[in-house]
Scaffold this motif. Structure first.
Motif, mmCIF file in Angstrom:
data_model
loop_
_atom_site.group_PDB
_atom_site.id
_atom_site.type_symbol
_atom_site.label_atom_id
_atom_site.label_comp_id
_atom_site.label_asym_id
_atom_site.label_seq_id
_atom_site.Cartn_x
_atom_site.Cartn_y
_atom_site.Cartn_z
ATOM 1 N N ASP A 31 -22.028 37.654 52.794
ATOM 2 C CA ASP A 31 -22.699 36.482 53.330
ATOM 3 C C ASP A 31 -21.811 35.870 54.413
ATOM 4 O OD1 ASP A 31 -24.552 34.442 53.637
ATOM 5 O OD2 ASP A 31 -23.619 33.206 52.084
ATOM 6 N N ARG A 32 -22.378 35.624 55.578
ATOM 7 C CA ARG A 32 -21.603 35.162 56.720
ATOM 8 C C ARG A 32 -20.950 33.796 56.448
ATOM 9 N NH1 ARG A 32 -24.823 35.348 62.162
ATOM 10 N NH2 ARG A 32 -25.774 37.004 60.952
ATOM 11 N N GLN A 33 -21.687 32.880 55.814
ATOM 12 C CA GLN A 33 -21.141 31.557 55.533
ATOM 13 C C GLN A 33 -19.995 31.636 54.521
ATOM 14 O OE1 GLN A 33 -24.542 32.053 55.476
ATOM 15 N NE2 GLN A 33 -25.024 31.008 57.391
ATOM 16 N N GLU A 34 -20.138 32.507 53.534
ATOM 17 C CA GLU A 34 -19.083 32.652 52.532
ATOM 18 C C GLU A 34 -17.822 33.255 53.144
ATOM 19 O OE1 GLU A 34 -18.565 34.323 47.984
ATOM 20 O OE2 GLU A 34 -20.472 34.546 49.020
ATOM 21 N N LEU A 35 -17.983 34.205 54.050
ATOM 22 C CA LEU A 35 -16.816 34.768 54.741
ATOM 23 C C LEU A 35 -16.132 33.701 55.590
ATOM 24 C CD1 LEU A 35 -18.011 38.303 55.892
ATOM 25 C CD2 LEU A 35 -16.354 37.763 54.122
ATOM 26 N N ALA A 36 -16.921 32.842 56.235
ATOM 27 C CA ALA A 36 -16.335 31.763 57.021
ATOM 28 C C ALA A 36 -15.596 30.775 56.130
ATOM 29 C CB ALA A 36 -17.427 31.051 57.817
ATOM 30 N N GLN A 37 -16.116 30.547 54.935
ATOM 31 C CA GLN A 37 -15.460 29.649 53.986
ATOM 32 C C GLN A 37 -14.092 30.199 53.567
ATOM 33 O OE1 GLN A 37 -17.711 29.178 50.407
ATOM 34 N NE2 GLN A 37 -16.242 27.780 49.475
ATOM 35 N N TYR A 38 -14.011 31.505 53.350
ATOM 36 C CA TYR A 38 -12.740 32.138 52.982
ATOM 37 C C TYR A 38 -11.864 32.423 54.208
ATOM 38 C CZ TYR A 38 -14.168 33.047 48.159
ATOM 39 O OH TYR A 38 -14.539 32.919 46.856
ATOM 40 N N GLN A 39 -12.371 32.148 55.399
ATOM 41 C CA GLN A 39 -11.692 32.447 56.665
ATOM 42 C C GLN A 39 -11.300 33.922 56.727
ATOM 43 O OE1 GLN A 39 -8.485 29.654 56.805
ATOM 44 N NE2 GLN A 39 -9.818 27.945 57.332
ATOM 45 N N SER A 40 -12.295 34.761 56.459
ATOM 46 C CA SER A 40 -12.064 36.198 56.429
ATOM 47 C C SER A 40 -13.197 36.901 57.158
ATOM 48 C CB SER A 40 -11.989 36.676 54.975
ATOM 49 O OG SER A 40 -11.628 38.031 54.927
ATOM 50 N N SER A 41 -13.130 38.232 57.179
ATOM 51 C CA SER A 41 -14.189 39.035 57.794
ATOM 52 C C SER A 41 -14.275 40.372 57.069
ATOM 53 C CB SER A 41 -13.902 39.262 59.280
ATOM 54 O OG SER A 41 -12.763 40.076 59.423
ATOM 55 N N ALA A 42 -15.345 41.086 57.335
ATOM 56 C CA ALA A 42 -15.511 42.405 56.719
ATOM 57 C C ALA A 42 -14.442 43.367 57.221
ATOM 58 C CB ALA A 42 -16.903 42.952 57.016
ATOM 59 N N ALA A 43 -14.009 43.187 58.466
ATOM 60 C CA ALA A 43 -12.967 44.055 59.021
ATOM 61 C C ALA A 43 -11.639 43.864 58.292
ATOM 62 C CB ALA A 43 -12.793 43.773 60.505
ATOM 63 N N LYS A 44 -11.331 42.626 57.880
ATOM 64 C CA LYS A 44 -10.105 42.387 57.109
ATOM 65 C C LYS A 44 -10.179 43.058 55.746
ATOM 66 C CE LYS A 44 -8.685 38.004 59.129
ATOM 67 N NZ LYS A 44 -8.471 36.567 58.863
ATOM 68 N N MET A 45 -11.361 43.036 55.135
ATOM 69 C CA MET A 45 -11.507 43.667 53.827
ATOM 70 C C MET A 45 -11.507 45.181 53.935
ATOM 71 S SD MET A 45 -13.977 41.095 51.898
ATOM 72 C CE MET A 45 -14.401 39.971 53.177
#
Length: 137
Positions: free
Chosen positions: A33-47
């Motif tokens: 979820d884009r909003q949840e990734l923004a909340q964690y200050q992360s991205s799919a590329a980091k994971m």
């Protein structure tokens, strides 16, 4: 004679290794979820960096939700085991994948279910029903 046997044995071993198939693989589609990734200050590329060393991965981002495709080299891996794997979301913070992923989908299982549905619909289409009309006089 020894050279001939050695050459034949070498050829058989080489043929066996070159014709060997890869073991069974399993592919997982992980949606975020884009909003949840923004909340964690992360991205799919980091994971993706958490899986990149051991598995084949690919990240998709764009106008839709962020997605990560992970291919594991063994077929007995389940969605629960994938969800329990730790991913690095920022700096030194690691969390289980299931806590940040919106959905984890086993693509092999989905493909098998699709093939089953497809074969069922083909069987129904081939067994054409003939309408019978009963006439009473």
């Amino acid at each position: 004679m020894k050279k001939v046997i050695y050459i034949l044995l070498s050829f058989v071993c080489f043929a066996q290794v070159s014709l060997a198939k890869e073991g069974p693989q399993k592919t997982f589609l992980i949606l975020f979820d884009r909003q949840e990734l923004a909340q964690y200050q992360s991205s799919a590329a980091k994971m993706e960096l958490s899986f990149m060393d051991t598995f084949k991965t690919r990240t998709y981002t764009g106008n839709s939700e962020h997605a990560l495709i992970v291919t594991v080299p063994f077929s007995n891996w389940t969605v629960c085991e994938m969800g329990n794997s730790l991913v690095q979301i920022s700096g030194d913070k690691e969390v289980p994948l299931e806590s940040i992923a919106f959905r984890i989908i086993d693509m092999n299982e989905c493909q098998e279910n699709f093939q089953t549905l497809l074969s069922d619909s083909e069987e129904q289409a081939s067994g054409k029903k003939v309408a019978t009309i009963k006439l009473t006089l």
